[in-house]
Design a protein around this motif. Structure first.
Motif, PDB file in Angstrom:
ATOM      1  N   TYR A 161     -53.067   5.965  -8.575  1.00 37.15           N
ATOM      2  CA  TYR A 161     -52.135   5.840  -9.948  1.00 37.15           C
ATOM      3  C   TYR A 161     -52.686   4.271 -10.495  1.00 37.15           C
ATOM      4  CZ  TYR A 161     -47.892   4.899 -12.387  1.00 37.15           C
ATOM      5  OH  TYR A 161     -47.088   4.394 -13.364  1.00 37.15           O
ATOM      6  N   ASN A 165     -54.540   3.839 -14.157  1.00 37.97           N
ATOM      7  CA  ASN A 165     -53.920   3.284 -15.304  1.00 37.97           C
ATOM      8  C   ASN A 165     -54.619   1.844 -15.671  1.00 37.97           C
ATOM      9  OD1 ASN A 165     -51.167   4.681 -16.181  1.00 37.97           O
ATOM     10  ND2 ASN A 165     -51.381   5.310 -13.852  1.00 37.97           N
ATOM     11  N   LEU A 219     -53.434  10.311 -20.671  1.00 38.14           N
ATOM     12  CA  LEU A 219     -53.132   9.611 -19.347  1.00 38.14           C
ATOM     13  C   LEU A 219     -51.741   9.406 -18.982  1.00 38.14           C
ATOM     14  CD1 LEU A 219     -54.569   8.489 -16.390  1.00 38.14           C
ATOM     15  CD2 LEU A 219     -54.837   6.260 -17.785  1.00 38.14           C
ATOM     16  N   LYS A 220     -51.189   8.720 -19.996  1.00 40.88           N
ATOM     17  CA  LYS A 220     -49.801   8.177 -19.623  1.00 40.88           C
ATOM     18  C   LYS A 220     -48.881   9.638 -19.525  1.00 40.88           C
ATOM     19  CE  LYS A 220     -50.971   3.926 -20.406  1.00 40.88           C
ATOM     20  NZ  LYS A 220     -51.533   3.313 -19.196  1.00 40.88           N
ATOM     21  N   ALA A 222     -49.950  12.468 -18.675  1.00 39.63           N
ATOM     22  CA  ALA A 222     -50.515  13.391 -17.539  1.00 39.63           C
ATOM     23  C   ALA A 222     -51.085  14.580 -18.112  1.00 39.63           C
ATOM     24  CB  ALA A 222     -49.644  13.574 -16.410  1.00 39.63           C
ATOM     25  N   TYR A 227     -54.252  14.174 -15.385  1.00 38.87           N
ATOM     26  CA  TYR A 227     -53.284  14.454 -14.661  1.00 38.87           C
ATOM     27  C   TYR A 227     -53.143  14.406 -13.285  1.00 38.87           C
ATOM     28  CZ  TYR A 227     -54.256  19.297 -13.070  1.00 38.87           C
ATOM     29  OH  TYR A 227     -54.765  20.296 -12.500  1.00 38.87           O
ATOM     30  N   TRP A 229     -53.469  12.279 -11.211  1.00 41.20           N
ATOM     31  CA  TRP A 229     -52.760  11.229 -10.354  1.00 41.20           C
ATOM     32  C   TRP A 229     -51.442  11.601 -10.030  1.00 41.20           C
ATOM     33  CZ3 TRP A 229     -48.632   9.206 -12.811  1.00 41.20           C
ATOM     34  CH2 TRP A 229     -48.703   9.607 -14.165  1.00 41.20           C
ATOM     35  N   LEU A 230     -50.913  12.433 -10.894  1.00 44.70           N
ATOM     36  CA  LEU A 230     -49.293  12.752 -10.929  1.00 44.70           C
ATOM     37  C   LEU A 230     -48.674  13.441  -9.673  1.00 44.70           C
ATOM     38  CD1 LEU A 230     -47.061  13.340 -13.870  1.00 44.70           C
ATOM     39  CD2 LEU A 230     -46.949  14.571 -12.084  1.00 44.70           C
ATOM     40  N   TYR A 234     -45.995  11.226  -7.278  1.00 47.14           N
ATOM     41  CA  TYR A 234     -44.690  11.474  -7.646  1.00 47.14           C
ATOM     42  C   TYR A 234     -44.159  12.181  -6.193  1.00 47.14           C
ATOM     43  CZ  TYR A 234     -44.381  10.890 -12.805  1.00 47.14           C
ATOM     44  OH  TYR A 234     -44.348  10.194 -13.864  1.00 47.14           O
ATOM     45  N   THR A 249     -43.924  10.305 -18.093  1.00 51.84           N
ATOM     46  CA  THR A 249     -44.727  11.241 -18.919  1.00 51.84           C
ATOM     47  C   THR A 249     -44.193  11.269 -20.301  1.00 51.84           C
ATOM     48  OG1 THR A 249     -43.624  13.406 -18.177  1.00 51.84           O
ATOM     49  CG2 THR A 249     -45.485  12.541 -17.101  1.00 51.84           C
ATOM     50  N   THR A 284     -53.930  22.177 -19.349  1.00 51.78           N
ATOM     51  CA  THR A 284     -52.852  21.478 -18.128  1.00 51.78           C
ATOM     52  C   THR A 284     -51.812  22.357 -17.959  1.00 51.78           C
ATOM     53  OG1 THR A 284     -53.173  19.381 -19.585  1.00 51.78           O
ATOM     54  CG2 THR A 284     -51.292  19.633 -18.395  1.00 51.78           C
ATOM     55  N   VAL A 307     -45.918  18.397 -14.552  1.00 46.24           N
ATOM     56  CA  VAL A 307     -47.168  18.646 -15.258  1.00 46.24           C
ATOM     57  C   VAL A 307     -46.844  19.893 -16.162  1.00 46.24           C
ATOM     58  CG1 VAL A 307     -49.779  18.712 -15.335  1.00 46.24           C
ATOM     59  CG2 VAL A 307     -48.637  17.479 -13.354  1.00 46.24           C
TER      60      VAL A 307
END
Length: 493
Positions: A161, A165, A219-220, A222, A227, A229-230, A234, A249, A284, A307
């Motif tokens: 993560y 970022n 990216l922020k 996701a 995505y 990393w999310l 989480y 997100t 996505t 997501v």
């Protein structure tokens, strides 16, 4: 404009600094400080919403320097709505953390407040560079929160993560450099005006900058392919952190919506990157549905549902149709609160299963199986969009507003995938049991915050009509970019 507009930034900033100075061993004092800050944010957010609901855009000039040269905070209905949503989410998340999770790291409470400061600042800023600054504030705090409690899997997911970022931050700076080099400004309203007059090589450079912004905001938010990393971050975060991250997100989605409505709704840059966002959002949505079906842990399943909500929202908003924005905002509120409730419920279930944790495998009978099962059923109905709860209202409103067969098919199939995934999880957790009950008290301080967030779904359902009208009003104001530009560049204060 009154000084109230800066309060959502100052309150958590001052609370975070105070928490750094307080003695770490005095845990109760630290809890009271953090909770008072979160409680104070709710009436402040309500006051700001009341001001914004009158239809005017408020501008606060820091240092009394007028835009575009000075730093400005801008309050319209969209930013006020997001501030209120953040405040409503933060209090139950912190209450849950105060039940014991905050003891797993020395700086939990200060990081929580700095996270709120960054989120609120991102919603209020009228300047792209300060959007970057507030992104960094919330990201730095989130790095610590993602690693809160330690553990191999948590550290591994947290490092992924952090690295992604940091790369996103570098791209953001490059985009800002290109924007300033071509337009001579980073003020959002001034940028919206000057971007329309660019030609030739400057317009090409600005196009590159905008595409970089979409990458950063994707990216922020996701969005595929950024995505990955999310789910791990989480799923491995502690419950109150994951619940607060449910709004993270939406910060990326807010940035996409703000820039799209302000600078790319008309002129030579109209619709720039919209087609790309549309197809990436659909991918996505599809991959999130597959992830939900394949999840081996309940936390991972809920993360993929987050997501899924991102794909649902970005696909709808990428169309640039003001009629879609209202239903999308309703669905944004619903998905944020219900996914946060599911993260807290997931932790309650994990605590009731002993060594089985939240893995979707046979485990011991749940000591509080009846009411936990009822809560899980209600959350599942809400999050996948079955009647009669708010998820159904939000999805029907989106389907009515988006006349696209691929969107309809994917949204319905994703809902079915979520339903199958949650049904499989529920049957495993509540019916495939063996051995003795793990006797462990859950405690009211954990149960009440989860139920408070879960209660949001029936409340959103009961108030669906006025809320959809309210969200429609937000969309109408957002669609008229001249209101925002005149307020900022006209020197309103």
């Amino acid at each position: 404009m009154t000084h109230w507009i800066i309060a959502p930034i100052l309150i958590p900033a001052l609370a975070g600094l105070l928490l750094l100075l307080e003695v770490r061993e005095r845990q109760q004092l630290r809890r009271v400080t953090g909770l008072l800050s979160c409680v104070a944010l709710i009436p402040v957010a309500l006051v700001l919403w009341q001001q914004a609901a009158q239809g005017d855009v408020g501008v606060y000039q820091l240092g009394n320097w007028q835009a575009p040269f000075g730093i400005v905070l801008v309050l319209d209905q969209l930013s006020a709505m997001m501030l209120l949503l953040t405040a409503v989410l933060a209090l139950p998340a912190l209450l849950y953390g105060c039940a014991g999770d905050d003891r797993r790291g020395p700086n939990f409470h200060s990081l929580f407040q700095f996270q709120l400061m960054g989120i609120n600042g991102a919603f209020l800023t009228g300047d792209l560079f300060n959007l970057f600054v507030f992104f960094e504030v919330l990201l730095i705090a989130s790095y610590g929160l993602a690693l809160h409690g330690r553990g191999t899997e948590r550290v591994k997911a947290g490092l992924h993560y952090v690295v992604l970022n940091l790369a996103g931050s570098a791209l953001f700076l490059i985009a800002l450099g290109l924007i300033y080099g071509t337009t001579g400004t980073l003020n959002m309203a001034d940028f919206a005006v000057k971007a329309q007059a660019l030609e030739g090589s400057d317009q090409i450079l600005l196009t590159v900058a905008v595409l970089l912004l979409w990458v950063v905001f994707g990216l922020k938010a996701a969005l595929f392919p950024l995505y990955f990393w999310l789910p791990a971050a989480y799923a491995n975060a502690t419950a109150p952190v994951a619940a607060l991250f449910a709004i993270m997100t939406k910060v990326g989605i807010y940035a996409i919506l703000r820039m799209q409505a302000l600078a790319f709704s008309d002129g030579p840059l109209a619709g720039l990157g919209a087609d790309l966002l549309w197809w990436l959002a659909l991918v996505t949505l599809a991959l999130a549905a597959i992830g939900a079906l394949a999840a081996q842990r309940l936390g991972g399943l809920v993360a993929y549902l987050v997501v899924m909500s991102v794909g649902t929202l970005v696909a709808a908003l990428s169309l640039g149709d003001p009629k879609v924005v209202g239903p999308a905002l309703y669905y944004l509120i619903h998905s944020t609160l219900i996914c946060a409730a599911l993260f807290l419920l997931c932790d309650l279930l994990r605590r009731s299963r002993g060594d089985s944790d939240d893995r979707l495998e046979s485990g011991p009978p749940l000591a509080h199986g009846n009411w936990l099962g009822a809560a899980f059923f209600a959350a599942a109905v809400a999050v996948v969009g079955l009647p009669p709860l708010s998820g159904f209202v939000g999805k029907v409103a989106l389907l009515q507003a988006v006349p696209s067969a691929p969107y309809w098919v994917l949204l319905l199939l994703a809902g079915l995938a979520g339903l199958v995934g949650l049904s499989r999880a529920g049957s495993t957790l509540f019916w495939r049991v063996h051995g003795d009950v793990v006797s462990k008290k859950l405690g009211r301080r954990r149960v009440i915050p989860m139920l408070a967030l879960l209660l949001a779904s029936p409340l959103l359902t009961v108030a669906a009509e006025p809320l959809l009208q309210l969200c429609g009003g937000v969309a109408e104001q957002l669609a008229d970019q001249t209101i925002y530009i005149r307020a900022v560049l006209g020197g309103a204060s």
